[in-house]
Design an enzyme around this catalytic site. Structure first.
Site, PDB file in Angstrom:
ATOM      1  N   CYS A   1     -12.718 -10.302   8.216  1.00  0.00           N
ATOM      2  CA  CYS A   1     -14.076 -10.780   7.941  1.00  0.00           C
ATOM      3  C   CYS A   1     -14.611 -10.312   6.594  1.00  0.00           C
ATOM      4  O   CYS A   1     -15.601 -10.863   6.107  1.00  0.00           O
ATOM      5  CB  CYS A   1     -15.030 -10.337   9.049  1.00  0.00           C
ATOM      6  SG  CYS A   1     -15.311  -8.550   9.113  1.00  0.00           S
TER       7      CYS A   1
ATOM      8  N   CYS B   1     -12.422  -4.933   6.058  1.00  0.00           N
ATOM      9  CA  CYS B   1     -11.769  -5.663   7.146  1.00  0.00           C
ATOM     10  C   CYS B   1     -11.036  -6.846   6.546  1.00  0.00           C
ATOM     11  O   CYS B   1     -11.628  -7.661   5.831  1.00  0.00           O
ATOM     12  CB  CYS B   1     -12.801  -6.125   8.173  1.00  0.00           C
ATOM     13  SG  CYS B   1     -12.113  -7.143   9.491  1.00  0.00           S
TER      14      CYS B   1
ATOM     15  N   GLU C   1      -1.553  -1.472  -5.672  1.00  0.00           N
ATOM     16  CA  GLU C   1      -2.800  -0.848  -6.091  1.00  0.00           C
ATOM     17  C   GLU C   1      -2.551   0.040  -7.306  1.00  0.00           C
ATOM     18  O   GLU C   1      -1.548   0.742  -7.374  1.00  0.00           O
ATOM     19  CB  GLU C   1      -3.383  -0.015  -4.946  1.00  0.00           C
ATOM     20  CG  GLU C   1      -4.793   0.477  -5.199  1.00  0.00           C
ATOM     21  CD  GLU C   1      -5.370   1.183  -3.985  1.00  0.00           C
ATOM     22  OE1 GLU C   1      -6.564   1.527  -4.012  1.00  0.00           O
ATOM     23  OE2 GLU C   1      -4.618   1.388  -3.010  1.00  0.00           O
TER      24      GLU C   1
ATOM     25  N   CYS D   1     -16.470  -6.972  13.816  1.00  0.00           N
ATOM     26  CA  CYS D   1     -16.147  -8.346  14.196  1.00  0.00           C
ATOM     27  C   CYS D   1     -15.186  -8.401  15.373  1.00  0.00           C
ATOM     28  O   CYS D   1     -14.859  -9.498  15.853  1.00  0.00           O
ATOM     29  CB  CYS D   1     -15.553  -9.097  13.010  1.00  0.00           C
ATOM     30  SG  CYS D   1     -13.922  -8.496  12.484  1.00  0.00           S
TER      31      CYS D   1
ATOM     32  N   CYS E   1     -13.226  -2.940  13.601  1.00  0.00           N
ATOM     33  CA  CYS E   1     -14.301  -3.558  12.834  1.00  0.00           C
ATOM     34  C   CYS E   1     -15.349  -4.116  13.784  1.00  0.00           C
ATOM     35  O   CYS E   1     -15.084  -4.383  14.965  1.00  0.00           O
ATOM     36  CB  CYS E   1     -13.744  -4.656  11.928  1.00  0.00           C
ATOM     37  SG  CYS E   1     -14.990  -5.482  10.911  1.00  0.00           S
TER      38      CYS E   1
ATOM     39  N   ASP F   1      -3.135   1.376   7.101  1.00  0.00           N
ATOM     40  CA  ASP F   1      -2.287   1.051   5.964  1.00  0.00           C
ATOM     41  C   ASP F   1      -1.966  -0.441   5.895  1.00  0.00           C
ATOM     42  O   ASP F   1      -1.939  -1.025   4.808  1.00  0.00           O
ATOM     43  CB  ASP F   1      -0.992   1.863   6.032  1.00  0.00           C
ATOM     44  CG  ASP F   1      -1.257   3.360   5.962  1.00  0.00           C
ATOM     45  OD1 ASP F   1      -2.243   3.753   5.309  1.00  0.00           O
ATOM     46  OD2 ASP F   1      -0.489   4.131   6.568  1.00  0.00           O
TER      47      ASP F   1
ATOM     48  N   ASP G   1       0.861  -1.181   0.000  1.00  0.00           N
ATOM     49  CA  ASP G   1       0.000   0.000   0.000  1.00  0.00           C
ATOM     50  C   ASP G   1       0.893   1.225   0.000  1.00  0.00           C
ATOM     51  O   ASP G   1       1.667   1.447   0.936  1.00  0.00           O
ATOM     52  CB  ASP G   1      -0.919  -0.001   1.222  1.00  0.00           C
ATOM     53  CG  ASP G   1      -1.811   1.227   1.267  1.00  0.00           C
ATOM     54  OD1 ASP G   1      -2.658   1.376   0.375  1.00  0.00           O
ATOM     55  OD2 ASP G   1      -1.649   2.050   2.196  1.00  0.00           O
TER      56      ASP G   1
END
Length: 442
Positions: free
Chosen positions: A335, A332, A280, A353, A351, A360, A196
């Site tokens: 999950c 996330c 990316e 979860c 999150c 990052d 990233d």
């Protein structure tokens, strides 16, 4: 991989006579280019057909040498003039393919005239010009002479062409195009990584490693500002202004060279240590129009990813780009739930979860998982492409194993086996299922 075409750049130091000959060659190539462009534009305005490459060469080179206004074209190598027309033909070809929609990316403007005031001048010699690298290390160029070269490394094979470049700082370079003949594939390794790219940290890896952004331009900003102010005080057209222009160009060249050297070292280390690299697909051009433009251009993301791509092809590694619209930051990595849009100052988030994420590192994990969902370890694409699932379909898979990680995000080894490998495979299965559901819905 064998058969990869590479470009090797070396600094050359021509003497005063050779610099004069190079300046004459630069000017002749520029005149031939502009004459060819002018004839084609006149033919278009008159409604005549497009002048083909062979006829254009006869008009602006062969016939022009026989006239008094262009008789001095015979004082330089004919290959230099032919290559100038080849550049013009390439510019027209790119323009035509761009307006017809066959070329990807931004629209390309039609060719423009070259100016003698351009910061960069270049000429190209092919094998037909019979340029030679002598035993004493000098480069023999036709009608230029034997030019001294600073050989930082040896050429892997015989070059097919050489381009002599003069940059804005007044430096001369010889750029050789060579075809590698040896198999340079590195030994295979088991690791794969997602990257990233950012501004505070230049690169954040999926294993938790963070590389701080050097910010080369920011560190040299005060010096550049002082030189630019000194330049603005010089009278236009004076010799002192010309000297000040060169000083500013040299300062910028030093920043660019330092950045390029650092990116080469980092990209080589990443390719050497990982079998697959996923990044990316950022829209650098769009980000360069925002309020973060200076920092974006200072980072140099496009050049860095380009280094990763060609080095992966050279050394037998897998390189892939993840769709820029993939919500790697808001997903996330445990999950698969997509959270609401978050501001740039939010560096950590929780999150539903129960997982706590570094912004990052979480994005890097998702980039790696998304890349593995579309590419196998050998680089073959196994799915059509990345299609982010609708928010309601990014469901939680209760059977997914979560990887234990330390505070810094480094993998925890138990019994000689990396427990993150199980989580990575599970994370890849999540995105493969998500993309399949998305395509069935669409």
């Amino acid at each position: 991989m064998s058969g990869v075409q590479l470009r090797y750049n070396y600094r050359i130091t021509p003497d005063a006579v050779q610099r004069t000959a190079l300046a004459q060659a630069f000017g002749c190539a520029r005149v031939v280019y502009n004459d060819g462009l002018k004839l084609r534009q006149q033919a278009r305005e008159a409604g005549e057909k497009y002048i083909c490459d062979g006829d254009l060469s006869k008009l602006v080179i062969t016939a022009a040498k026989a006239t008094e206004p262009r008789a001095w074209l015979g004082e330089v190598s004919a290959v230099v003039l032919q290559q100038a027309l080849a550049d013009l033909n390439t510019a027209y070809r790119n323009f035509f393919t761009s307006i017809s929609g066959k070329r990807q990316g931004r629209k390309i403007a039609p060719p423009r005239y070259r100016s003698r005031k351009d910061n960069r001048q270049a000429i190209r010699f092919t094998k037909n010009a019979r340029f030679t690298v002598l035993d004493n290390g000098r480069l023999r160029l036709p009608k230029i002479g034997d030019v001294a070269v600073r050989w930082s490394r040896s050429l892997p094979s015989e070059p097919s062409s050489v381009t002599v470049i003069k940059d804005a700082a007044g430096r001369y370079f010889a750029s050789f195009v060579v075809q590698t003949t040896l198999d340079e594939t590195l030994p295979p390794v088991d690791s794969a990584i997602g990257i990233d790219l950012g501004l505070t940290h230049f690169a954040v890896m999926s294993d938790g490693t963070k590389v701080t952004a050097p910010k080369f331009w920011r560190r040299a900003a005060r010096k550049l500002q002082r030189l630019q102010q000194a330049l603005s005080r010089k009278q236009k057209g004076s010799n002192r202004r010309k000297k000040a222009v060169i000083k500013v160009a040299r300062a910028h060249a030093q920043v660019a060279d330092t950045r390029r050297d650092w990116q080469h070292q980092l990209s080589t280390a990443i390719i050497r240590d990982n079998q697959a690299v996923y990044v990316e697909d950022l829209c650098v051009v769009g980000l360069g129009r925002t309020r973060l433009a200076k920092s974006v251009h200072d980072a140099g993301w496009a050049s860095f990813t380009g280094m990763l791509e060609y080095k992966a092809a050279r050394y037998g590694r897998t390189f892939a780009r993840v769709d820029r619209w993939f919500p790697s930051t808001r997903m996330c990595s445990d999950c698969g739930r997509i959270s609401d849009k978050m501001a740039l100052n939010v560096r950590e988030w929780d999150c539903a979860c129960g997982s706590h994420h570094d912004r990052d590192v979480n994005a890097a994990k998702n980039i790696k998982a998304a890349g593995q969902a579309d590419f196998n370890d050998r680089g073959a694409q196994v799915r059509l492409g990345l299609v982010p699932a609708p928010r309601g379909e990014a469901v939680t898979h209760p059977g997914v194993a979560c990887s234990p990680r330390s505070v810094e995000g480094i993998s925890v080894l138990q019994g000689g086996e990396d427990v993150n490998s199980t989580a990575d495979h599970a994370r890849t299965d999540i995105w493969a299922d998500v993309y399949s559901v998305s395509r069935e819905t669409l």
